[in-house]
Design an enzyme around this catalytic site. Structure first.
Site, PDB file in Angstrom:
ATOM      1  N   ASP A 194     -16.750 -34.589 -43.152  1.00  0.00           N
ATOM      2  CA  ASP A 194     -17.954 -34.101 -42.370  1.00  0.00           C
ATOM      3  C   ASP A 194     -18.262 -32.615 -42.335  1.00  0.00           C
ATOM      4  O   ASP A 194     -17.434 -32.184 -41.158  1.00  0.00           O
ATOM      5  CB  ASP A 194     -18.505 -35.062 -41.152  1.00  0.00           C
ATOM      6  CG  ASP A 194     -19.657 -34.760 -40.599  1.00  0.00           C
ATOM      7  OD1 ASP A 194     -20.058 -35.174 -39.570  1.00  0.00           O
ATOM      8  OD2 ASP A 194     -20.305 -33.539 -40.993  1.00  0.00           O
ATOM      9  N   TYR A 198     -17.844 -36.491 -34.092  1.00  0.00           N
ATOM     10  CA  TYR A 198     -19.258 -36.941 -33.940  1.00  0.00           C
ATOM     11  C   TYR A 198     -19.843 -36.730 -35.390  1.00  0.00           C
ATOM     12  O   TYR A 198     -19.759 -35.532 -35.867  1.00  0.00           O
ATOM     13  CB  TYR A 198     -20.057 -36.049 -33.007  1.00  0.00           C
ATOM     14  CG  TYR A 198     -21.576 -36.282 -32.792  1.00  0.00           C
ATOM     15  CD1 TYR A 198     -22.562 -35.272 -33.508  1.00  0.00           C
ATOM     16  CD2 TYR A 198     -21.985 -37.619 -32.193  1.00  0.00           C
ATOM     17  CE1 TYR A 198     -23.818 -35.765 -33.372  1.00  0.00           C
ATOM     18  CE2 TYR A 198     -23.371 -37.785 -32.304  1.00  0.00           C
ATOM     19  CZ  TYR A 198     -24.186 -36.997 -32.939  1.00  0.00           C
ATOM     20  OH  TYR A 198     -25.591 -37.128 -32.591  1.00  0.00           O
ATOM     21  N   LYS A 235     -27.336 -28.613 -41.166  1.00  0.00           N
ATOM     22  CA  LYS A 235     -27.342 -26.995 -40.541  1.00  0.00           C
ATOM     23  C   LYS A 235     -27.471 -26.074 -41.279  1.00  0.00           C
ATOM     24  O   LYS A 235     -28.645 -25.587 -41.656  1.00  0.00           O
ATOM     25  CB  LYS A 235     -25.966 -26.993 -39.353  1.00  0.00           C
ATOM     26  CG  LYS A 235     -26.034 -28.239 -38.322  1.00  0.00           C
ATOM     27  CD  LYS A 235     -24.813 -28.018 -37.541  1.00  0.00           C
ATOM     28  CE  LYS A 235     -24.477 -29.243 -36.611  1.00  0.00           C
ATOM     29  NZ  LYS A 235     -25.287 -29.151 -35.470  1.00  0.00           N
TER      30      LYS A 235
END
Ligand code: KE4
Length: 425
Positions: free
Chosen positions: A239, A144, A267
């Site tokens: 990622d 994801y 994040k």
């Protein structure tokens, strides 16, 4: 536990917000029941609207490695905001945080800040296509990378939990350029390069999968991707939205000694404020407007409040021994949980890297998409609700990572283990 107020608020939210949430990951689709409405967090704790207290292992899905309402982060935010929340012009804090990122990642000479991990990976794909002149990309089943069209194919996280790994609204023309690999299976990627030796712009991978639950890379897998992309003049995109500054200060690249061509961050670098970033060599980043022909922009990119939160976070992560202490705490939690599950004769497989981990209700190894999907998600759901009743807030999905922060005390770890013992009983 009384959770009436959460229930009322959820009912009201559902009338005006799709599914009552601003992100499907929060809607408890995978575990059932009504999501808690939270009002406050402090350190390792969160409180819901009914005043119930929980030890929190969601940590906002990763950003809060220092726990909730960290003093230095909150004061950095308030100080920055008092001088104006946004200018739409360069500010010194952007230099400061860019310097921190460049110094933390050997593979990053230049970095561009955006507002989310989705923007970071979407921009990184566009950059790879612009830099190589190629159109196809490889991602992994269960990977994801946010919700941009090209990446919502066989996606993990909430897409997986809600049964829409191939999202509606993503047209065939987008999906056709997205090739799927199997995580930890190098031959599945080789096959794509054999079929399209000149057409693959990049391979994008979570170097430690976090969105099918935590699945570490097996020996040789990441190096294999590095060699394959090098051989075919394709770019390797890591990622690291979850793993960046999580598993080491220099992320998975520091932990595994593999350098990516483009790195996506998010994040933690925002310390709880909306921030994403993508970076790479000066040569690759020279493709990015206004230097080069690949356009990407954003009203609030690099805004001083979010940058201040990120700086205050990264500075604290430079303190000595932070990552060893985090890993040790997570290790004792994992060992304790393994023990109580064994006592209760419930199969449990914990995949953990540093302070990110997932509890798989599975007797065997969980090494990729196939074994992830063979795990007992109903069992996880029951455990989630029982732990909630014991005052422990786990991620409401078996396809997510749970996180330990620097604010989790040894007492929190002990309390969690005894809560698990009661939950299993
Ligand atoms: P955001 O757009 O949500 O900031 O970042 C997207 C993203 C990109 N890459 C990775 C590896 C990610 O894990 C994410 C977002 N993670 C999910 C949960 N694992 C965020 C939770 C949510 O979608 O609400």
């Amino acid at each position: 536990m009384n959770r009436e107020r959460s229930k009322q608020l959820y009912g009201a939210a559902r009338e005006i917000i799709p599914g009552g949430v601003n992100s499907p990951a929060r809607s408890w689709g995978a575990v059932g029941g009504n999501p808690l409405f939270l009002t406050r967090g402090s350190g390792s704790r969160v409180w819901d609207t009914d005043g119930n207290e929980y030890i929190d292992y969601v940590c906002s899905w990763g950003p809060l490695i220092l726990g909730h309402a960290n003093d230095r982060v909150v004061s950095a935010i308030t100080q920055a905001a008092a001088d104006g929340t946004s200018f739409g012009a360069p500010t010194e804090r952007e230099n400061e945080i860019a310097r921190l990122v460049v110094d933390a990642y050997e593979s990053i000479e230049m970095v561009r800040f955006v507002n989310s991990g989705t923007e970071a990976t979407m921009s990184a794909l566009r950059l790879a296509r612009a830099y190589t002149g190629r159109s196809k990309i490889v991602k992994f089943e269960g990977g994801y990378h946010g919700h941009s069209d090209a990446l919502l194919v066989a996606a993990g996280s909430g897409a997986l939990a809600h049964g829409v790994p191939d999202s509606a609204g993503v047209t065939a023309s987008f999906a056709q350029d997205t090739l799927l690999g199997v995580f930890n299976d190098l031959s599945s990627v080789e096959a794509h390069f054999d079929a399209f030796p000149e057409d693959i712009a990049c391979v994008i991978v979570e170097p430690i999968a976090g969105n099918m639950g935590v699945v570490p890379p097996q020996e040789g897998f990441l190096q294999g991707l590095r060699d394959l992309t090098e051989k075919h003049n394709s770019l390797l995109i890591f990622d690291e939205v979850i793993t960046g500054f999580r598993v080491e200060y220099g992320g998975a690249q520091q932990r595994f000694g593999i350098t990516a061509d483009i790195t996506c961050l998010g994040k933690i670098i925002g310390g709880g404020m909306p921030v994403g970033a993508y970076g790479g060599s000066a040569e690759i980043m020279a493709t990015v407007a206004p230097l080069g022909g690949m356009y990407q922009a954003g009203t609030l990119s690099g805004n001083p409040v979010a940058m201040a939160a990120g700086i205050a976070t990264l500075e604290q992560l430079q303190e000595p021994d932070v990552y060893n202490a985090l890993g040790a705490k997570a290790a004792s939690l994992a060992a304790g949980l393994q023990e109580v599950f064994a006592e209760a004769e419930v199969p449990l497989r914990i995949n953990r890297v540093g302070s990110m981990m997932t509890l798989f209700f599975n007797a065997g190894e969980v090494t990729g998409w196939e074994t992830v999907s063979a795990s007992d998600r109903e069992g996880f759901g029951r455990f989630f609700h029982r732990m909630l009743g014991e005052g422990v807030y786990l991620p409401p999905s078996p396809f997510e990572a749970m996180f330990v922060s620097t604010a989790h005390s040894d007492a929190d770890i002990e309390a969690t283990i005894s809560a698990a013992r009661r939950a299993l009983a």
